[in-house]
Design a protein around this motif. Structure first.
Motif, PDB file in Angstrom:
ATOM      1  N   THR A  47     -34.657  -2.731 -12.989  1.00 36.66           N
ATOM      2  CA  THR A  47     -33.422  -2.112 -13.452  1.00 36.66           C
ATOM      3  C   THR A  47     -33.610  -1.356 -14.761  1.00 36.66           C
ATOM      4  O   THR A  47     -34.533  -1.617 -15.531  1.00 36.66           O
ATOM      5  N   SER A  48     -32.687  -0.434 -15.003  1.00 39.41           N
ATOM      6  CA  SER A  48     -32.704   0.289 -16.282  1.00 39.41           C
ATOM      7  C   SER A  48     -32.403  -0.656 -17.439  1.00 39.41           C
ATOM      8  O   SER A  48     -32.990  -0.525 -18.523  1.00 39.41           O
ATOM      9  N   LEU A  49     -31.517  -1.617 -17.230  1.00 44.33           N
ATOM     10  CA  LEU A  49     -31.244  -2.606 -18.280  1.00 44.33           C
ATOM     11  C   LEU A  49     -32.493  -3.418 -18.584  1.00 44.33           C
ATOM     12  O   LEU A  49     -32.788  -3.724 -19.740  1.00 44.33           O
ATOM     13  N   GLY A  50     -33.260  -3.733 -17.541  1.00 46.13           N
ATOM     14  CA  GLY A  50     -34.503  -4.458 -17.738  1.00 46.13           C
ATOM     15  C   GLY A  50     -35.523  -3.639 -18.503  1.00 46.13           C
ATOM     16  O   GLY A  50     -36.225  -4.155 -19.379  1.00 46.13           O
ATOM     17  N   ALA A  51     -35.598  -2.338 -18.195  1.00 51.34           N
ATOM     18  CA  ALA A  51     -36.537  -1.474 -18.920  1.00 51.34           C
ATOM     19  C   ALA A  51     -36.186  -1.412 -20.397  1.00 51.34           C
ATOM     20  O   ALA A  51     -37.056  -1.544 -21.269  1.00 51.34           O
ATOM     21  N   GLU A  72     -38.666  -8.818 -12.968  1.00 49.70           N
ATOM     22  CA  GLU A  72     -37.433  -8.476 -12.255  1.00 49.70           C
ATOM     23  C   GLU A  72     -37.710  -8.164 -10.786  1.00 49.70           C
ATOM     24  O   GLU A  72     -36.986  -8.607  -9.892  1.00 49.70           O
ATOM     25  N   ARG A  73     -38.737  -7.374 -10.560  1.00 52.36           N
ATOM     26  CA  ARG A  73     -39.056  -6.967  -9.187  1.00 52.36           C
ATOM     27  C   ARG A  73     -39.432  -8.157  -8.330  1.00 52.36           C
ATOM     28  O   ARG A  73     -38.984  -8.285  -7.176  1.00 52.36           O
ATOM     29  N   LEU A  74     -40.221  -9.057  -8.871  1.00 52.67           N
ATOM     30  CA  LEU A  74     -40.639 -10.235  -8.112  1.00 52.67           C
ATOM     31  C   LEU A  74     -39.491 -11.227  -7.930  1.00 52.67           C
ATOM     32  O   LEU A  74     -39.364 -11.854  -6.874  1.00 52.67           O
ATOM     33  N   ALA A  79     -44.642 -11.248 -23.975  1.00 52.48           N
ATOM     34  CA  ALA A  79     -43.279 -11.154 -24.478  1.00 52.48           C
ATOM     35  C   ALA A  79     -42.332 -10.605 -23.420  1.00 52.48           C
ATOM     36  O   ALA A  79     -41.201 -11.096 -23.259  1.00 52.48           O
ATOM     37  N   GLY A  80     -42.764  -9.580 -22.671  1.00 53.90           N
ATOM     38  CA  GLY A  80     -41.901  -9.020 -21.642  1.00 53.90           C
ATOM     39  C   GLY A  80     -41.519 -10.044 -20.593  1.00 53.90           C
ATOM     40  O   GLY A  80     -40.345 -10.177 -20.224  1.00 53.90           O
TER      41      GLY A  80
END
Length: 441
Positions: free
Chosen positions: A253-257, A245-247, A287-288
């Motif tokens: 994001t919290s949704l991403g976490a 997400e960051r890249l 997997a992430g």
């Protein structure tokens, strides 16, 4: 014996908690006008599949083998012959209770794919038919004595094929039949309550220790290995998702976490007792990243997977199941397991892992399409356009989750903008009502 029984019953309770956790995870991701329906779909699966399991589902999954495809459906009809307190906890009512929770949550997982648009009655009909024709037999294939996948030597400790690939493939089949939500993908359909999503992910992670470590069927070192690997892979997956997400987007994001947590839990499920720390880190990290990338495929291919069941559960299940062919090691289970390619094994394990994954994917997906068509013919499948636009909560349940226009709670009323009567101290909030209503829709 008593310690194992206590651990299995505790694990069963933990796995049951996962379904309310899933309800909050999914419920937070939908719009405010759909949250009750999402909760009801999960709780509806609990009630319906729980009954079916006790009547005949356990027998289909774990009765005497019939051709490697299913257990004898009448052997334990109504749990006949099992309602005794004596015996090994890996059989009898303790096993019935533990495995019932797997059947429930596997079915509930599918609900997230059809959020906002499927009639509640249509969902219940589909859920009952799918559990009967797909989950119960596939559980026998994978874990039943004589099941054909079990006979190939494929590894699935706690449900990569039977649970996650199974549910993810069914979700894909069902959404192809039901079609897209109104306005998708042109209109933004953002989560209405991210704290709900985070809470749901936390409850899922907590309950998953029963899911994975409980599948050791004993309070022993294998359960400990499964527990530790579940922590390891899940942490790695969350970091992998956030890094992508960051890249890609510039923000984590919290949704991403929360989604990364679930992706890691999914992927380590089949592998949790068969890998060491390096294998768990590999599975989790891959997997992430893979699931974070896969959730965007629905826009490329045009299938409206509302809450990314395909991207997380199908893809995560495939990652964990197939990677076992590379990173499985016999050392962590006292030499009784298999070695993957990276640990000196041959391609045989990889072959049976791929075979089991493809077989379950194909069977579940095809049957889900057929059942979806049947349910659509009988019930219409989805709510009408007007009800969908107004909100499925009101249309299907005559309820709404939030009362934005309720009473004043006994507080004094003063004149607000335009002379409208509003509670004292709330005049400034009145100007935001239109924004709130837009968020609800």
């Amino acid at each position: 014996m008593e310690g194992n029984t206590a651990w299995l019953l505790t694990s069963a309770a933990l796995v049951l908690l996962m379904t309310p956790g899933l309800a909050f995870f999914y419920g937070g991701m939908v719009r405010a006008k759909s949250v009750l329906n999402m909760l009801m779909m999960c709780f509806g699966a609990m009630g319906l599949v729980g009954v079916l399991w006790m009547v005949f589902g356990y027998s289909v999954a774990y009765g005497a083998d019939i051709g490697g495809l299913l257990g004898n459906p009448v052997e334990f009809l109504g749990l006949s012959g099992l309602m005794t307190p004596e015996g090994d906890p890996t059989s009898g009512t303790v096993d019935v209770a533990f495995q019932a929770m797997f059947a429930i949550i596997t079915t509930a997982l599918i609900a997230g794919a059809v959020a906002d648009r499927m009639r509640f009655g249509a969902w219940m009909l589909f859920a009952g038919l799918w559990a009967t024709l797909v989950y119960f037999p596939v559980a026998h294939w994978v874990w039943g004595d004589g099941g054909w996948i079990e006979g190939t030597g494929a590894l699935d400790f706690a449900g990569g094929t039977a649970v996650h690939i199974n549910a993810g493939a069914a979700a894909l089949g069902l959404i192809l039949v039901l079609g897209r939500r109104l306005g998708w993908p042109r209109e933004p359909m953002k989560p209405h309550n991210l704290p709900f999503v985070m809470l749901g992910a936390g409850l899922l992670w907590f309950g998953w220790f029963g899911f994975n470590a409980g599948s050791a069927y004993a309070a022993d070192g294998v359960a400990g290995i499964a527990f530790v690997n579940t922590v390891t892979a899940t942490c790695a997956a969350m970091l992998g998702w956030l890094l992508l997400e960051r890249l890609r987007d510039g923000k984590a994001t919290s949704l991403g976490a929360a989604s990364g947590v679930v992706a890691g839990l999914v992927a380590i499920t089949p592998a949790c007792a068969y890998v060491d720390t390096w294998g768990a880190l590999t599975i989790g990290a891959i997997a992430g990243v893979a699931c974070a990338a896969a959730v965007g495929l629905k826009y490329r291919f045009g299938f409206d997977d509302s809450l990314d069941v395909v991207g997380v559960h199908l893809v995560g299940g495939l990652v964990g199941t197939v990677l076992l062919g590379f990173v499985a090691t016999a050392d962590v289970v006292g030499g009784d397991g298999e070695n993957g390619l990276f640990y000196g094994g041959d391609a045989g394990l990889l072959g049976v892992q791929v075979l089991s994954a493809v077989a379950v994917l194909a069977y579940s997906g095809v049957v889900a399409v057929l059942l979806g068509l049947l349910v659509k013919a009988v019930t219409g499948g989805r709510v009408d356009a007007e009800a969908e636009a107004a909100g499925i909560d009101e249309a299907e349940h005559a309820e709404s989750a939030y009362d934005f226009g309720g009473g004043h709670g006994g507080r004094p009323v003063t004149a607000g903008p335009g002379g409208a009567g509003v509670p004292a101290g709330a005049a400034g909030a009145t100007a935001n009502l239109n924004t709130v209503e837009e968020a609800r829709s």
